[in-house]
Design an enzyme around this catalytic site. Structure first.
Site, short mmCIF file in Angstrom:
data_model
loop_
_atom_site.label_atom_id
_atom_site.label_comp_id
_atom_site.label_asym_id
_atom_site.label_seq_id
_atom_site.Cartn_x
_atom_site.Cartn_y
_atom_site.Cartn_z
N LYS A 45 0.85 -1.19 0.00
CA LYS A 45 0.00 0.00 0.00
C LYS A 45 0.89 1.25 0.00
O LYS A 45 1.89 1.29 0.73
CB LYS A 45 -0.90 0.00 1.24
CG LYS A 45 -1.72 1.28 1.46
CD LYS A 45 -2.82 1.47 0.44
CE LYS A 45 -3.56 2.80 0.64
NZ LYS A 45 -4.44 3.12 -0.51
N MET A 71 -10.23 6.15 -0.58
CA MET A 71 -9.65 5.65 0.68
C MET A 71 -8.94 6.76 1.45
O MET A 71 -9.00 6.78 2.69
CB MET A 71 -8.66 4.52 0.38
CG MET A 71 -9.25 3.33 -0.39
SD MET A 71 -10.51 2.47 0.54
CE MET A 71 -9.50 1.63 1.76
N LEU A 73 -5.54 7.41 1.33
CA LEU A 73 -4.18 6.99 1.72
C LEU A 73 -4.06 6.43 3.14
O LEU A 73 -3.10 6.75 3.84
CB LEU A 73 -3.21 8.17 1.55
CG LEU A 73 -2.47 8.22 0.23
CD1 LEU A 73 -1.66 9.53 0.13
CD2 LEU A 73 -1.51 7.04 0.09
N CYS A 131 -2.31 9.66 -6.71
CA CYS A 131 -3.38 9.44 -5.74
C CYS A 131 -4.46 10.52 -5.91
O CYS A 131 -4.17 11.70 -5.74
CB CYS A 131 -2.86 9.47 -4.31
SG CYS A 131 -4.23 9.37 -3.13
N LYS A 165 4.00 5.46 -10.63
CA LYS A 165 2.61 5.06 -10.89
C LYS A 165 1.88 6.28 -11.45
O LYS A 165 1.89 7.34 -10.84
CB LYS A 165 1.95 4.60 -9.59
CG LYS A 165 0.47 4.18 -9.72
CD LYS A 165 0.31 2.81 -10.34
CE LYS A 165 -1.12 2.31 -10.32
NZ LYS A 165 -1.47 1.67 -9.04
N GLY A 249 -8.54 -2.86 -15.39
CA GLY A 249 -9.53 -3.63 -16.14
C GLY A 249 -9.16 -5.08 -16.38
O GLY A 249 -9.65 -5.68 -17.34
N GLY A 270 -6.33 -5.26 -9.62
CA GLY A 270 -6.84 -4.48 -8.50
C GLY A 270 -8.25 -4.91 -8.12
O GLY A 270 -8.46 -5.76 -7.26
#
Ligand code: DHB
Length: 311
Positions: A45, A71, A73, A131, A165, A249, A270
């Site tokens: 995470k 969420m 973080l 994020c 990312k 996906g 995911g």
């Protein structure tokens, strides 16, 4: 029997599948479960310097075609993940794992990266520039100036293998501009894509998650065409030394096949992992191998990046 073995930054993985950051990776128990599954690796995470509780619940919901989350973080703080990874390096010296991190400010990001640099961690670091869920904090990777500055400052001292990312981009000019920046740096990989940020799901007359009045990152079936477009756009534009991790996906082996065809060297799961648990890795791997066998492909290299165009 076809092989789904792969490599990232010179490290070998027995399988090209792993979790996507945010799913099954908050606690050591979850990370151990992914490690002991058919997955080739795991990513932790996204960690901040201090532990965070995250946004109020409900903050994640599965929906028929995917998921929505805000969420905020939640995580146990960098030391929790780094200490675990250092311990794991002794227990599993022949495997490589990913540490995801980002600071709540550029200066905190550099504190985190310096901590990793100075530690004994010998795996792969993923800097999360995407994020979408912390109120008041825009996604870093949609701000090209800030992105270039953070990467420039980081590579002045960071010498371990580093990737980023990314959020999805939606314009060809943005693919060009982003790739031109990433190509200036010795990145080992880019991971395309994080959730499509700030979607809204309505049930009866209401939103379904509490934070941000229901706005949240969209994952699952909804996002595969966007994910494949980003994987392939960066495959076409990045220096060959920058590998691509495909995320978004993935429900079936066919989805993994498409990510690899578009240029991915590793593929993350995911929403489907959240819905099915770690048996998803076994199922999807078997489905991928069946497609490869039918087509006569023995290794991912036989079709990676070989997407065909119509004239
Ligand atoms: C969170 C969501 C993300 O998509 C991400 O990249 C990092 C954190 C979150 O809300 O916790």
């Amino acid at each position: 029997m076809p092989s789904t073995q792969t490599q990232i930054a010179g490290f070998s993985f027995d399988n090209c599948l792993m979790n996507a950051a945010g799913v099954a990776c908050m606690s050591i128990a979850e990370l151990e479960e992914v490690k002991n599954s058919a997955a080739g690796s795991f990513v932790t995470k996204t960690a901040t310097l201090e532990p965070r509780a995250g946004n109020p619940e409900p903050r994640y919901r599965n929906v028929p075609l995917g998921s929505i989350n805000s969420m905020g973080l939640p995580n146990h703080g960098i030391d929790y993940y780094l200490d675990y990874l250092l311990d794991l390096q002794n227990r599993e010296p022949n495997r490589t794992f990913f540490l995801s991190l980002v600071g709540m400010s550029p200066s905190e990001t550099h504190t985190l990266l310096r901590k990793v640099e100075e530690s004994g961690f010998s795996g792969l670091t993923e800097l999360n520039l995407s994020c979408p869920n912390v109120p008041g904090k825009p996604q870093i990777a949609y701000d090209f100036e800030t992105t270039e500055k953070i990467l420039g400052d980081a590579f002045a001292y960071f010498s371990k293998p580093l990737g980023i990312k990314l959020p999805p981009y939606f314009d060809i000019v943005h693919f060009d501009q982003a790739a031109a920046i990433f190509n200036k740096f010795p990145l080992k990989f880019v991971n395309c894509v994080n959730s499509i940020g700030n979607g809204l799901y309505v049930e009866d007359e209401a939103v379904i998650i509490r934070p941000k009045n229901g706005f949240g990152g969209i994952g699952g079936e909804y996002i595969k065409p966007t994910a494949l477009a980003n994987v392939h756009a960066f495959c076409q534009r990045l220096n060959p030394s920058i590998q691509i991790i495909g995320t978004g996906g993935v429900l079936t082996g066919r989805d993994v096949f498409e990510h690899i065809l578009c240029g991915a060297s590793m593929v993350q799961v995911g929403t489907t992992l959240h819905k099915e648990g770690v048996p998803a890795f076994t199922r999807i791997t078997e489905e991928l191998k069946a497609i490869m066998a039918e087509k006569g492909y023995e290794a991912l290299d036989d079709f990676r990046g070989k997407l065909k165009y119509l004239d």
